[in-house]
Design an enzyme around this catalytic site. Sequence first.
Site, short mmCIF file in Angstrom:
data_model
loop_
_atom_site.label_atom_id
_atom_site.label_comp_id
_atom_site.label_asym_id
_atom_site.label_seq_id
_atom_site.Cartn_x
_atom_site.Cartn_y
_atom_site.Cartn_z
N GLU A 24 1.11 -1.18 -0.06
CA GLU A 24 0.04 -0.01 -0.01
C GLU A 24 0.81 1.15 -0.05
OE1 GLU A 24 -3.75 0.60 2.40
OE2 GLU A 24 -2.78 2.16 3.14
N PHE A 26 0.68 5.81 -0.14
CA PHE A 26 -0.33 6.73 0.11
C PHE A 26 0.12 8.04 -0.74
CE2 PHE A 26 3.04 7.52 3.34
CZ PHE A 26 3.35 8.98 3.07
N PRO A 28 1.66 11.28 -1.94
CA PRO A 28 2.49 12.09 -1.50
C PRO A 28 1.96 13.77 -1.98
CG PRO A 28 3.53 10.94 -2.94
CD PRO A 28 2.26 10.60 -3.28
N TYR A 156 -12.03 -5.12 10.86
CA TYR A 156 -11.23 -4.60 11.98
C TYR A 156 -11.37 -5.63 12.97
CZ TYR A 156 -12.27 0.04 9.81
OH TYR A 156 -12.04 1.15 8.89
N ASP A 171 -21.37 -8.51 12.08
CA ASP A 171 -22.60 -8.38 11.28
C ASP A 171 -22.51 -7.17 10.18
OD1 ASP A 171 -23.82 -10.33 12.47
OD2 ASP A 171 -24.92 -9.12 13.73
N TYR A 280 1.74 -2.32 4.77
CA TYR A 280 1.48 -0.88 4.81
C TYR A 280 2.72 -0.38 4.79
CZ TYR A 280 -3.30 -2.05 6.08
OH TYR A 280 -4.65 -2.26 5.89
#
Length: 599
Positions: A24, A26, A28, A156, A171, A280
Amino acid sequence: MRVSEKLQKNLDSAEKSKATFSFEFFVPKTSQGVQNLYDRMDRMYQTRPQFIDITWNAGGKLSQLSTDLVSTAQSVLGLETCMHLTCTNMPVELIDDALAKAYESGCQNILALRGDPPVTTGEWKQCEGGFAYAKDLVKYIRETYGDHFDIGVAGYPEGHPEEEATPQLIDFLKEKVDAGANFIITQMFYDADIFIDWCRQLREVGIDVPIIPGIMPITTYAAFLRRANWCQIHIPDEFQAALDPVKEDDQAVREVGTKLLAAMCQKLLDSGYVTHLHMYTMNLEKASLMILDRLGLLAEEEDIFRDEVVPMPWRKSLHPQRKNESVRPIFWQRRPYSYVARTSEWSADEFPNGRFGDSSSPAFGDLDLLGSSLIRQSPQRALELWATPKTITDISNLVIGYLQGKIKCLPWCDVALNHEVDSIMPELLDLNKHQIVTLNSQPRVNGIDSSDSVFGWGPKNGYVFQKEYLEFLLPKSKLSQFIDLIGNGTSLTYFAVDAADKLYSNHPDDTAANAVTWGIFPGREVLQPTIVEKVSFLAWKEEFFHILEEWRLILSQDGHNDSATLLDTLTSDYALVNIVDNDFVTPGDRIHDHLKSLY
């Protein structure tokens, strides 16, 4: 290819016991940061990730950069890309625009997220005309684009900052999957037992899509604690016990962190719930690669060259418009970004597609397609990389530094050299030491196995060939001597042109393309993917002299007038020359032997 299909393909392969991975990145905040990220992504491509993903920044310039990064990763770098898309500050019309750009670039993977609250307010609110939940975004993408996109969603294992880890949270995740999600990428975590138990709960409620753990490397102790606290995740006692004694030593923290995370990842892989790791990177490379290396997941060099792994001697684009592209001019060998940009408006049937390519293809796109700068470095970075050359010897020394790996790029070369030129390195160094500035080159190759680790490309059990090629700057005062040296009827053919478009050539038919790379493979036509021909050379000449002008402006604006004058001299007093030795059988370096006479 869709992420879920790539994961399944790996499971079905002979190497299904070997886990796969992805990275992954991000967006800049600066143009130089973008260039540095492209360089890093290009290097990390060599590790063969299954895909990369690009984070989303809602609104303004950064959201445009998100889609630009996705397009470049797909089109230029040939990296399967997943684009994040959030509900934060995103009315439907902006979502439609982002999805359309992803679709046009060939991206087939979206990570659909609700998104974090805006930094300015700290509170998440549904924007007018937008969606409140990720499941609504998933449903909308599925309704609008059918099965074109694989859709990932966030998981999560230890709860969300706004919701504890409860059955209700599972759920909610099932609702996202039922709405059309194909895979799950999780928030970072450090407790493998919590994650494995969470996976068990997902399977028990019928969530059967791939679960991809998000792995956050440990680079410094402060960052480790900050991220864990921000995500509200549990730090196992063994992590704390191992890291506390070395917390003041960043190198030791990274080494200990690598061991801890490699052991955690191995436990995940052994659990049976996981076959893929998502790293990450925080736009860095070393920490992620250290973990993957310790796990034994980085490809060995001999494994990289297998059937169709390297389909062409240049990076194959994943853009749908370019999927049948089979020929490129050699002049952009080290400038793939500008080549893809300048041919981006061509339709699929306008790419060179004949045996030797089609030199009557439409003119290359205007230089303004490339944006504000042809030099992919900021002015400050350009000065750091290339200093302030004042003589032609200084220019030659820059090229020598590039050839020796001390400089990773030049104004006219965006990417670092590979080992292909090693066999002609002494000759290249000699030419530059005598102020013949070399710009691009390849050695003679006569029937090397297509799986060769340096020259190999295409399917296995084939043979590849190359004519020796050299491109260089020559003083116009020496052009007559050069032309007399090369003559006509020899194995050497050339084009030479100055900034004023005065062209010299000994090609018997200068409208035809000259194949300088080709391959012979079982059951296939001869593939001839790299050519030299006049139309594209003149387009490249235009680009090259514009690069010199941009470099001159950078130097003059910083007060380096002697350097600016030197670049004026290069433009006015030098010609751009390419030469091909069409005899790829007879040993020797005839190009170098002829040019030595000009010293």
